[in-house]
Scaffold this motif. Structure first.
Motif, PDB file in Angstrom:
ATOM      1  N   GLY A 163       0.825  -1.196   0.000  1.00 28.67           N
ATOM      2  CA  GLY A 163       0.000   0.000   0.000  1.00 28.67           C
ATOM      3  C   GLY A 163       0.864   1.253   0.000  1.00 28.67           C
ATOM      4  N   ASP A 164       0.443   2.271  -0.732  1.00 27.23           N
ATOM      5  CA  ASP A 164       1.291   3.463  -0.822  1.00 27.23           C
ATOM      6  C   ASP A 164       1.161   4.384   0.385  1.00 27.23           C
ATOM      7  OD1 ASP A 164      -1.133   4.786  -1.217  1.00 27.23           O
ATOM      8  OD2 ASP A 164      -0.618   5.590  -3.195  1.00 27.23           O
ATOM      9  N   ALA A 165       0.247   4.054   1.313  1.00 25.87           N
ATOM     10  CA  ALA A 165       0.106   4.852   2.534  1.00 25.87           C
ATOM     11  C   ALA A 165       0.593   4.078   3.759  1.00 25.87           C
ATOM     12  CB  ALA A 165      -1.348   5.272   2.720  1.00 25.87           C
ATOM     13  N   ASP A 166       1.424   3.086   3.538  1.00 26.36           N
ATOM     14  CA  ASP A 166       1.941   2.238   4.623  1.00 26.36           C
ATOM     15  C   ASP A 166       2.918   3.049   5.482  1.00 26.36           C
ATOM     16  OD1 ASP A 166       3.172   0.272   6.221  1.00 26.36           O
ATOM     17  OD2 ASP A 166       2.973  -1.239   4.651  1.00 26.36           O
ATOM     18  N   ARG A 167       2.587   3.202   6.769  1.00 23.97           N
ATOM     19  CA  ARG A 167       3.451   3.950   7.684  1.00 23.97           C
ATOM     20  C   ARG A 167       4.337   3.038   8.522  1.00 23.97           C
ATOM     21  NH1 ARG A 167      -0.448   8.776  10.155  1.00 23.97           N
ATOM     22  NH2 ARG A 167      -0.964   9.755   8.143  1.00 23.97           N
ATOM     23  N   PRO A 170       7.322   1.518   4.872  1.00 20.35           N
ATOM     24  CA  PRO A 170       7.056   2.464   3.777  1.00 20.35           C
ATOM     25  C   PRO A 170       7.121   1.800   2.408  1.00 20.35           C
ATOM     26  CG  PRO A 170       8.518   3.448   5.399  1.00 20.35           C
ATOM     27  CD  PRO A 170       8.367   2.002   5.782  1.00 20.35           C
ATOM     28  N   VAL A 171       6.301   2.293   1.493  1.00 22.24           N
ATOM     29  CA  VAL A 171       6.226   1.716   0.160  1.00 22.24           C
ATOM     30  C   VAL A 171       7.556   1.818  -0.575  1.00 22.24           C
ATOM     31  CG1 VAL A 171       5.475   3.835  -0.999  1.00 22.24           C
ATOM     32  CG2 VAL A 171       4.746   1.578  -1.883  1.00 22.24           C
ATOM     33  N   PRO A 194      -3.362   2.164  -4.006  1.00 22.52           N
ATOM     34  CA  PRO A 194      -3.484   3.577  -3.612  1.00 22.52           C
ATOM     35  C   PRO A 194      -4.266   3.738  -2.311  1.00 22.52           C
ATOM     36  CG  PRO A 194      -4.026   3.279  -5.939  1.00 22.52           C
ATOM     37  CD  PRO A 194      -3.950   1.914  -5.336  1.00 22.52           C
ATOM     38  N   GLY A 195      -3.731   4.545  -1.406  1.00 19.15           N
ATOM     39  CA  GLY A 195      -4.414   4.865  -0.161  1.00 19.15           C
ATOM     40  C   GLY A 195      -4.400   3.772   0.885  1.00 19.15           C
ATOM     41  N   GLU A 196      -3.802   2.644   0.593  1.00 19.62           N
ATOM     42  CA  GLU A 196      -3.805   1.528   1.541  1.00 19.62           C
ATOM     43  C   GLU A 196      -2.623   1.609   2.507  1.00 19.62           C
ATOM     44  OE1 GLU A 196      -5.939  -0.540   2.289  1.00 19.62           O
ATOM     45  OE2 GLU A 196      -7.067  -1.316   0.600  1.00 19.62           O
ATOM     46  N   GLY A 197      -2.905   1.273   3.773  1.00 22.46           N
ATOM     47  CA  GLY A 197      -1.875   1.261   4.794  1.00 22.46           C
ATOM     48  C   GLY A 197      -1.306  -0.129   4.983  1.00 22.46           C
ATOM     49  N   HIS A 198      -0.652  -0.332   6.104  1.00 21.47           N
ATOM     50  CA  HIS A 198      -0.013  -1.615   6.372  1.00 21.47           C
ATOM     51  C   HIS A 198      -1.075  -2.682   6.640  1.00 21.47           C
ATOM     52  CE1 HIS A 198       3.595  -3.882   7.182  1.00 21.47           C
ATOM     53  NE2 HIS A 198       3.080  -4.356   8.302  1.00 21.47           N
TER      54      HIS A 198
END
Length: 220
Positions: A163-167, A170-171, A194-198
């Motif tokens: 996901g590109d919003a993985d905190r 990181p992507v 897009p918009g997905e986190g971990h």
């Protein structure tokens, strides 16, 4: 063991003792849950993330979906090698090798082709294991990080899902893994959500599993 429509066969492999099978509980053993039955398509080793099996439903769902496509899926409880239920971020570097060796007691018992599917920490372990074992035919890396020491590694065909919003991871790790594989003339595919986190959301899981099944069919 049967749970609903799941067939789970739990076995033990002794950490650090090759592929020895223990008939009962052992102090230094790694339990392995098996999903599905022996299949000509090959075996898949599924590696959980730093949450271990505290969120077992996610991993059992993935294992069942992959087994449903005709594979035997093995889920090693590799944290047992260090006595952990979860991985503390501060200890991952120090324990990474012990977990890798515990999983190798399971992969060492495999005959024929097999693939590795790893989530987060499990994704990093899958890459590290594949770099050491040429029998691995494919790797699916769910939002994993790039482990050190793989700069010149020849990795098998690899699918990266992130996901590109993985905190948490990181992507940028996905990009680094892809560049490394391409620099060594390897085969790699990636899909960034897009918009997905971990961990990805439930909305993305069907697509991720479908991509995993298709990738395994192509390479295993």
């Amino acid at each position: 063991m049967v749970a609903g429509d799941r067939v789970i066969d739990r076995r033990h492999f002794v950490a650090g003792a090759g592929a020895a099978v223990v008939a009962g509980p052992a102090k230094a053993s790694v339990a392995v849950d098996r999903f599905g039955t022996s299949a000509s398509q090959g075996s898949v080793i599924l590696l959980y993330g730093s949450d271990g099996l505290t969120n077992s439903g996610r991993y059992e769902f993935a294992a069942n979906m992959i087994a449903g496509a005709g594979y035997t899926v093995l889920l090693p409880r590799y944290f047992e090698a260090t006595g952990d239920r979860r991985a503390r971020y501060s200890e991952i570097k120090n324990k990474f090798r012990a977990w890798q060796e515990a999983i190798e007691t399971v992969t060492g018992a495999q005959q024929g082709r097999f693939a590795l599917v790893g989530f987060s920490l499990g994704g990093a372990l899958a890459l590290a294991l594949a770099a050491r074992d040429r029998r691995v035919r494919a790797v699916v890396d769910f939002f994993g990080f790039l482990p050190p020491g793989l700069e010149r590694a020849l990795l098998p065909p690899t699918l990266i899902l992130h996901g590109d919003a993985d905190r948490v991871v990181p992507v940028s790790n996905a990009g680094a893994i892809e560049r490394l594989i391409k620099s060594n003339s390897g085969t790699v595919q990636s899909h960034i959500y897009p918009g997905e986190g971990h961990g990805l959301s439930l909305a993305s899981w069907p697509d991720a599993i479908a991509r995993t099944q298709a990738f395994l069919r192509a390479h295993l």
